[in-house]
Design a protein around this motif. Structure first.
Motif, PDB file in Angstrom:
ATOM      1  N   GLY A 161      61.446  69.940  78.933  1.00 48.84           N
ATOM      2  CA  GLY A 161      60.714  70.445  77.773  1.00 48.84           C
ATOM      3  C   GLY A 161      61.608  70.941  76.651  1.00 48.84           C
ATOM      4  O   GLY A 161      61.325  70.705  75.465  1.00 48.84           O
ATOM      5  N   PHE A 162      62.691  71.606  77.003  1.00 43.39           N
ATOM      6  CA  PHE A 162      63.571  72.157  75.974  1.00 43.39           C
ATOM      7  C   PHE A 162      64.260  71.051  75.179  1.00 43.39           C
ATOM      8  O   PHE A 162      64.304  71.093  73.949  1.00 43.39           O
ATOM      9  CB  PHE A 162      64.604  73.075  76.625  1.00 43.39           C
ATOM     10  N   TYR A 163      64.782  70.045  75.881  1.00 41.77           N
ATOM     11  CA  TYR A 163      65.460  68.939  75.193  1.00 41.77           C
ATOM     12  C   TYR A 163      64.470  68.128  74.361  1.00 41.77           C
ATOM     13  O   TYR A 163      64.806  67.668  73.270  1.00 41.77           O
ATOM     14  CB  TYR A 163      66.174  68.036  76.188  1.00 41.77           C
ATOM     15  N   ILE A 164      63.265  67.942  74.893  1.00 48.25           N
ATOM     16  CA  ILE A 164      62.238  67.221  74.137  1.00 48.25           C
ATOM     17  C   ILE A 164      61.925  67.968  72.851  1.00 48.25           C
ATOM     18  O   ILE A 164      61.816  67.373  71.772  1.00 48.25           O
ATOM     19  CB  ILE A 164      60.970  67.022  74.999  1.00 48.25           C
ATOM     20  N   PHE A 165      61.789  69.277  72.947  1.00 45.96           N
ATOM     21  CA  PHE A 165      61.516  70.093  71.764  1.00 45.96           C
ATOM     22  C   PHE A 165      62.627  69.952  70.721  1.00 45.96           C
ATOM     23  O   PHE A 165      62.369  69.725  69.537  1.00 45.96           O
ATOM     24  CB  PHE A 165      61.348  71.556  72.169  1.00 45.96           C
ATOM     25  N   LEU A 166      63.880  70.073  71.161  1.00 49.34           N
ATOM     26  CA  LEU A 166      65.010  69.977  70.220  1.00 49.34           C
ATOM     27  C   LEU A 166      65.073  68.607  69.552  1.00 49.34           C
ATOM     28  O   LEU A 166      65.250  68.506  68.328  1.00 49.34           O
ATOM     29  CB  LEU A 166      66.332  70.260  70.942  1.00 49.34           C
ATOM     30  N   LEU A 167      64.916  67.545  70.344  1.00 45.38           N
ATOM     31  CA  LEU A 167      64.981  66.195  69.787  1.00 45.38           C
ATOM     32  C   LEU A 167      63.804  65.927  68.858  1.00 45.38           C
ATOM     33  O   LEU A 167      63.973  65.299  67.806  1.00 45.38           O
ATOM     34  CB  LEU A 167      65.020  65.162  70.910  1.00 45.38           C
ATOM     35  N   ARG A 168      62.621  66.405  69.209  1.00 42.61           N
ATOM     36  CA  ARG A 168      61.452  66.214  68.350  1.00 42.61           C
ATOM     37  C   ARG A 168      61.678  66.877  66.997  1.00 42.61           C
ATOM     38  O   ARG A 168      61.398  66.292  65.953  1.00 42.61           O
ATOM     39  CB  ARG A 168      60.208  66.800  69.002  1.00 42.61           C
ATOM     40  N   GLN A 169      62.201  68.090  67.021  1.00 41.91           N
ATOM     41  CA  GLN A 169      62.439  68.795  65.763  1.00 41.91           C
ATOM     42  C   GLN A 169      63.476  68.060  64.911  1.00 41.91           C
ATOM     43  O   GLN A 169      63.360  67.999  63.695  1.00 41.91           O
ATOM     44  CB  GLN A 169      62.890  70.236  66.021  1.00 41.91           C
ATOM     45  N   PHE A 170      64.473  67.479  65.563  1.00 42.86           N
ATOM     46  CA  PHE A 170      65.479  66.719  64.818  1.00 42.86           C
ATOM     47  C   PHE A 170      64.887  65.425  64.264  1.00 42.86           C
ATOM     48  O   PHE A 170      65.116  65.076  63.102  1.00 42.86           O
ATOM     49  CB  PHE A 170      66.685  66.406  65.694  1.00 42.86           C
ATOM     50  N   PHE A 171      64.125  64.713  65.089  1.00 44.74           N
ATOM     51  CA  PHE A 171      63.542  63.436  64.644  1.00 44.74           C
ATOM     52  C   PHE A 171      62.617  63.631  63.447  1.00 44.74           C
ATOM     53  O   PHE A 171      62.480  62.753  62.612  1.00 44.74           O
ATOM     54  CB  PHE A 171      62.781  62.765  65.784  1.00 44.74           C
ATOM     55  N   ARG A 172      61.973  64.785  63.366  1.00 42.36           N
ATOM     56  CA  ARG A 172      61.067  65.046  62.249  1.00 42.36           C
ATOM     57  C   ARG A 172      61.813  65.216  60.928  1.00 42.36           C
ATOM     58  O   ARG A 172      61.216  65.125  59.860  1.00 42.36           O
ATOM     59  CB  ARG A 172      60.213  66.278  62.536  1.00 42.36           C
ATOM     60  N   THR A 173      63.124  65.485  60.992  1.00 46.91           N
ATOM     61  CA  THR A 173      63.907  65.636  59.756  1.00 46.91           C
ATOM     62  C   THR A 173      64.347  64.290  59.189  1.00 46.91           C
ATOM     63  O   THR A 173      64.779  64.225  58.044  1.00 46.91           O
ATOM     64  CB  THR A 173      65.156  66.501  59.995  1.00 46.91           C
ATOM     65  N   ILE A 174      64.251  63.215  59.976  1.00 42.34           N
ATOM     66  CA  ILE A 174      64.648  61.891  59.506  1.00 42.34           C
ATOM     67  C   ILE A 174      63.527  61.347  58.619  1.00 42.34           C
ATOM     68  O   ILE A 174      62.364  61.331  59.037  1.00 42.34           O
ATOM     69  CB  ILE A 174      64.927  60.945  60.689  1.00 42.34           C
ATOM     70  N   PRO A 175      63.826  60.894  57.415  1.00 36.58           N
ATOM     71  CA  PRO A 175      62.770  60.453  56.495  1.00 36.58           C
ATOM     72  C   PRO A 175      61.926  59.312  57.080  1.00 36.58           C
ATOM     73  O   PRO A 175      62.468  58.368  57.672  1.00 36.58           O
ATOM     74  CB  PRO A 175      63.541  59.969  55.264  1.00 36.58           C
ATOM     75  N   GLN A 176      60.628  59.413  56.893  1.00 43.46           N
ATOM     76  CA  GLN A 176      59.698  58.380  57.376  1.00 43.46           C
ATOM     77  C   GLN A 176      59.920  57.059  56.649  1.00 43.46           C
ATOM     78  O   GLN A 176      59.608  55.993  57.182  1.00 43.46           O
ATOM     79  CB  GLN A 176      58.254  58.869  57.192  1.00 43.46           C
ATOM     80  N   ASP A 177      60.497  57.116  55.455  1.00 42.15           N
ATOM     81  CA  ASP A 177      60.751  55.892  54.679  1.00 42.15           C
ATOM     82  C   ASP A 177      61.651  54.921  55.438  1.00 42.15           C
ATOM     83  O   ASP A 177      61.507  53.704  55.297  1.00 42.15           O
ATOM     84  CB  ASP A 177      61.391  56.239  53.332  1.00 42.15           C
ATOM     85  N   LEU A 178      62.586  55.446  56.224  1.00 37.23           N
ATOM     86  CA  LEU A 178      63.466  54.564  57.007  1.00 37.23           C
ATOM     87  C   LEU A 178      62.648  53.759  58.014  1.00 37.23           C
ATOM     88  O   LEU A 178      62.852  52.553  58.171  1.00 37.23           O
ATOM     89  CB  LEU A 178      64.540  55.382  57.720  1.00 37.23           C
ATOM     90  N   SER A 179      61.742  54.439  58.707  1.00 36.43           N
ATOM     91  CA  SER A 179      60.892  53.736  59.682  1.00 36.43           C
ATOM     92  C   SER A 179      59.975  52.741  58.981  1.00 36.43           C
ATOM     93  O   SER A 179      59.773  51.622  59.470  1.00 36.43           O
ATOM     94  CB  SER A 179      60.056  54.746  60.472  1.00 36.43           C
ATOM     95  N   ASP A 180      59.422  53.135  57.829  1.00 34.72           N
ATOM     96  CA  ASP A 180      58.534  52.233  57.089  1.00 34.72           C
ATOM     97  C   ASP A 180      59.275  50.978  56.637  1.00 34.72           C
ATOM     98  O   ASP A 180      58.736  49.866  56.712  1.00 34.72           O
ATOM     99  CB  ASP A 180      57.932  52.956  55.887  1.00 34.72           C
ATOM    100  N   ALA A 181      60.499  51.148  56.172  1.00 33.99           N
ATOM    101  CA  ALA A 181      61.299  49.995  55.758  1.00 33.99           C
ATOM    102  C   ALA A 181      61.576  49.074  56.939  1.00 33.99           C
ATOM    103  O   ALA A 181      61.548  47.844  56.812  1.00 33.99           O
ATOM    104  CB  ALA A 181      62.601  50.462  55.124  1.00 33.99           C
ATOM    105  N   ALA A 182      61.823  49.677  58.106  1.00 33.30           N
ATOM    106  CA  ALA A 182      62.064  48.865  59.304  1.00 33.30           C
ATOM    107  C   ALA A 182      60.804  48.121  59.718  1.00 33.30           C
ATOM    108  O   ALA A 182      60.864  46.963  60.146  1.00 33.30           O
ATOM    109  CB  ALA A 182      62.560  49.752  60.439  1.00 33.30           C
TER     110      ALA A 182
END
Length: 198
Positions: A161-182
């Motif tokens: 749970g702790f690692y999932i929380f940390l990674l989720r918070q980090f992934f949310r900082t990556i702009p959604q535009d990158l995923s949309d472009a992909a």
């Protein structure tokens, strides 16, 4: 004009003095932090008679280099080191793979109930280990895993749970535009996870 030169010279001298004072202070702090390390190395090279002498001996005379050989032979050091590396390597692989996949699903993919599942994952952090220790042991015993590496390695492939929380918070900082472009370029969800987010 000469007053400006004198003022400029005085400022340069003061700046040089402040820089010198700062470096002296930093060197003193660095030496203070290095003293325990030096004491550890020094003590490892002392004979038994020199260990508790007052005043303390900082530089052992003569250095006893055989202490290292004796320490390595006293226990099966390299066996223990190999076990640690083996367990840590597989735990890292399992944690990175499982926790990052779950965190990706909880942060980048929109699906109903996502926030509820995330709260459920967070609630596992509130369970003290002492509460789950005996039931976990009974599960491992019924599986025949007691005395093997499996209870140390396999649970890491099911997330934390702790690692999932940390990674989720980090992934949310990556702009959604990158995923949309992909997406526009034809990437699958797993490809986006693997090549962009990770």
């Amino acid at each position: 004009m000469s007053a400006l030169k004198i003022l400029s010279t005085n400022r340069k001298i003061m700046k040089a003095f402040k820089t010198l004072l700062l470096h002296v202070l930093l060197i003193a702090i660095g030496i203070t932090f290095m003293l325990p390390f030096f004491w550890m190395v020094s003590t490892s090279l002392k004979s038994n008679e020199q260990l508790f002498v007052l005043p303390p001996v900082w530089i052992p005379r003569p250095p006893v280099w055989s202490n290292y050989r004796d320490a390595l032979n006293f226990i099966p050091f390299f066996t223990y080191l190999g076990n640690t590396i083996f367990i840590c390597l597989f735990c890292i692989i399992g944690s990175v793979f499982s926790c990052s996949l779950v965190a990706y699903g909880l942060s980048r993919i929109q699906w109903p109930g996502r926030e509820f599942v995330f709260l459920l994952v967070l609630s596992t952090l509130m369970l003290p280990y002492q509460v789950t220790m005996i039931p976990l042991f009974l599960v491992f015993k019924s599986l025949g895993w007691v005395g093997t590496y499996k209870p140390l390695i396999i649970p890491s492939f099911f997330g934390n749970g702790f690692y999932i929380f940390l990674l989720r918070q980090f992934f949310r900082t990556i702009p959604q535009d990158l995923s949309d472009a992909a997406y526009i370029d034809g990437c699958s969800e797993f490809r986006i996870y693997l090549t962009i987010i990770m």
